[in-house]
Design a protein around this motif. Structure first.
Motif, mmCIF file in Angstrom:
data_model
loop_
_atom_site.group_PDB
_atom_site.id
_atom_site.type_symbol
_atom_site.label_atom_id
_atom_site.label_comp_id
_atom_site.label_asym_id
_atom_site.label_seq_id
_atom_site.Cartn_x
_atom_site.Cartn_y
_atom_site.Cartn_z
ATOM 1 N N PHE A 1 0.935 -1.027 0.027
ATOM 2 C CA PHE A 1 -0.393 -0.173 -0.060
ATOM 3 C C PHE A 1 0.964 1.625 -0.042
ATOM 4 O O PHE A 1 0.433 1.647 -0.494
ATOM 5 C CB PHE A 1 -0.949 0.047 1.604
ATOM 6 N N ARG A 2 2.065 1.105 0.481
ATOM 7 C CA ARG A 2 2.339 2.289 0.750
ATOM 8 C C ARG A 2 3.358 2.731 -0.192
ATOM 9 O O ARG A 2 4.047 3.556 -0.819
ATOM 10 C CB ARG A 2 3.657 2.015 1.871
ATOM 11 N N ALA A 3 3.709 1.202 -1.390
ATOM 12 C CA ALA A 3 4.201 1.919 -2.521
ATOM 13 C C ALA A 3 3.527 2.486 -3.783
ATOM 14 O O ALA A 3 3.954 2.585 -5.138
ATOM 15 C CB ALA A 3 4.839 0.838 -2.967
ATOM 16 N N VAL A 4 2.044 2.386 -3.201
ATOM 17 C CA VAL A 4 1.330 3.125 -4.681
ATOM 18 C C VAL A 4 1.260 4.352 -4.395
ATOM 19 O O VAL A 4 0.722 4.998 -3.207
ATOM 20 C CB VAL A 4 -0.470 2.615 -3.975
ATOM 21 N N HIS A 5 1.626 4.925 -5.485
ATOM 22 C CA HIS A 5 1.783 6.564 -5.813
ATOM 23 C C HIS A 5 0.322 7.214 -5.214
ATOM 24 O O HIS A 5 -0.878 7.237 -5.566
ATOM 25 C CB HIS A 5 1.988 6.865 -6.831
ATOM 26 N N ARG A 6 1.043 8.626 -4.320
ATOM 27 C CA ARG A 6 -0.618 9.135 -4.421
ATOM 28 C C ARG A 6 -1.309 9.605 -5.476
ATOM 29 O O ARG A 6 -2.594 9.649 -4.698
ATOM 30 C CB ARG A 6 -0.045 10.188 -2.640
ATOM 31 N N GLY A 7 -0.864 10.217 -6.067
ATOM 32 C CA GLY A 7 -1.159 10.664 -7.204
ATOM 33 C C GLY A 7 -2.695 9.773 -7.569
ATOM 34 O O GLY A 7 -3.046 10.422 -8.041
ATOM 35 N N GLU A 8 -2.340 8.661 -7.772
ATOM 36 C CA GLU A 8 -2.894 7.971 -8.540
ATOM 37 C C GLU A 8 -4.487 7.298 -7.296
ATOM 38 O O GLU A 8 -5.786 7.871 -7.989
ATOM 39 C CB GLU A 8 -3.164 6.099 -8.430
ATOM 40 N N ILE A 9 -4.499 7.360 -6.389
ATOM 41 C CA ILE A 9 -5.880 7.973 -5.395
ATOM 42 C C ILE A 9 -6.814 9.001 -5.220
ATOM 43 O O ILE A 9 -7.788 9.201 -5.383
ATOM 44 C CB ILE A 9 -5.021 7.254 -4.063
ATOM 45 N N GLU A 10 -5.607 9.795 -5.326
ATOM 46 C CA GLU A 10 -6.086 11.711 -5.245
ATOM 47 C C GLU A 10 -6.968 11.133 -7.003
ATOM 48 O O GLU A 10 -7.998 12.275 -6.601
ATOM 49 C CB GLU A 10 -4.551 12.780 -5.241
ATOM 50 N N ALA A 11 -5.869 11.188 -7.534
ATOM 51 C CA ALA A 11 -7.524 11.444 -9.198
ATOM 52 C C ALA A 11 -8.552 10.461 -9.372
ATOM 53 O O ALA A 11 -9.290 10.520 -9.724
ATOM 54 C CB ALA A 11 -6.765 10.813 -10.650
ATOM 55 N N ILE B 1 -10.098 10.305 -6.451
ATOM 56 C CA ILE B 1 -10.780 10.892 -5.628
ATOM 57 C C ILE B 1 -11.437 12.184 -6.274
ATOM 58 O O ILE B 1 -12.438 12.950 -6.653
ATOM 59 C CB ILE B 1 -10.689 11.844 -4.619
ATOM 60 N N ALA B 2 -10.194 12.836 -7.135
ATOM 61 C CA ALA B 2 -11.396 13.887 -8.161
ATOM 62 C C ALA B 2 -11.825 13.360 -9.122
ATOM 63 O O ALA B 2 -12.791 14.430 -9.778
ATOM 64 C CB ALA B 2 -9.982 14.319 -8.551
ATOM 65 N N ALA B 3 -11.877 12.167 -9.253
ATOM 66 C CA ALA B 3 -12.482 11.424 -10.259
ATOM 67 C C ALA B 3 -14.446 11.520 -9.688
ATOM 68 O O ALA B 3 -15.406 10.784 -10.856
ATOM 69 C CB ALA B 3 -12.303 10.130 -11.349
ATOM 70 N N GLY B 4 -14.560 11.258 -8.414
ATOM 71 C CA GLY B 4 -15.359 11.436 -7.413
ATOM 72 C C GLY B 4 -15.871 9.107 -7.693
ATOM 73 O O GLY B 4 -16.812 9.408 -7.065
ATOM 74 N N MET B 5 -15.242 9.038 -7.687
ATOM 75 C CA MET B 5 -15.319 7.170 -7.263
ATOM 76 C C MET B 5 -15.450 7.437 -5.436
ATOM 77 O O MET B 5 -14.808 7.870 -4.617
ATOM 78 C CB MET B 5 -14.341 6.808 -7.338
ATOM 79 N N HIS B 6 -16.467 7.046 -5.655
ATOM 80 C CA HIS B 6 -17.111 6.922 -4.251
ATOM 81 C C HIS B 6 -16.430 5.635 -3.062
ATOM 82 O O HIS B 6 -15.455 4.690 -3.759
ATOM 83 C CB HIS B 6 -18.367 6.215 -4.015
#
Length: 240
Positions: free
Chosen positions: A129-139, A141-146
């Protein structure tokens, strides 16, 4: 009188130990699969507690991983099997049952192996989980995924991609640890080899056959994990 050879002893004909050894290998595989699955569940919960849990949850997860990684696996199996049987026997006496009540050896062994491997699963999942790039999760969230969709479509596949090499190592460890469950009376591959060696008085033959079966299982497992890594790494550019 000439002793039977390797292929005679491992044959599937009359007097051959082939079916018994193959059954022992299947029991070993079933133990490992159950233990690995149970460990994955415990590991996922503990990893979540360490990543997103409160102070109490993180403390419990830290104690879990520290204790289980510091105690010999055989001792954990003994504690679960004999400790659980002692508790059941005491409860049975309260209801008028006279005698020893033993836990099922297979289920107890699988749970014990699962809880032990869960400590290793925890660190693998947490590191992935720490290896997952934070920007992918933020993207996402920005796309509106619950949260659930974000976890299913983004987080889980990425975590699994990074975790697969470590999970492959844990699987190999669990597979070898399954031999310890014979202390609960389960006749897995190594125990079956011991029975055959004692019966035929040819220990090398039976232990060599057990080694071959273990190698077959581990080799097929390695191929499976490599294929899984390739599947979850689709579209990822590999460095040369």
């Amino acid at each position: 009188m000439q002793q039977p050879g390797f292929f005679d002893l491992m044959s599937f004909g009359p007097g051959g130990w082939g079916p018994a050894m193959l059954t022992g290998a299947l029991v070993t595989l079933a133990l490992a699969l159950c233990g690995f699955a149970i460990g994955a569940v415990f590991g996922a919960v503990a990893a979540f507690a360490k990543i997103a849990g409160g102070r109490i949850a993180r403390t419990i997860a830290d104690i879990y991983t520290t204790v289980l990684r510091g105690i010999p696996d055989l001792l954990v199996i003994y504690l679960f099997y004999f400790g659980g049987s002692t508790v059941l026997t005491s409860i049975g006496r309260l209801f008028g049952h006279d005698g020893f009540i033993g836990l099922p050896g297979f289920a107890t062994g699988a749970i014990a192996i699962g809880i032990v491997s869960g400590a290793q699963h925890t660190e693998v999942f947490r590191g992935a989980f720490r290896a997952v790039h934070r920007g992918e999760i933020e993207a996402a969230i920005a796309a509106g995924m619950h949260p659930f969709l974000r976890f299913r479509r983004i987080i889980a596949p990425l975590v699994l991609r990074y975790a697969l090499p470590g999970l492959g190592n844990i699987w190999q460890i669990v597979l070898k640890e399954s031999a310890l469950v014979s202390v609960t009376g389960v006749v897995e591959l190594l125990r079956q080899a011991q029975v055959g060696a004692g019966s035929e008085r040819q220990p090398f033959t039976f232990y060599f056959a057990a080694a071959i079966l273990y190698l077959v299982i581990t080799s097929l497992s390695s191929i499976t994990f490599r294929q899984a890594e390739g599947y979850f790494s689709r579209g990822v550019r590999r460095s040369r």
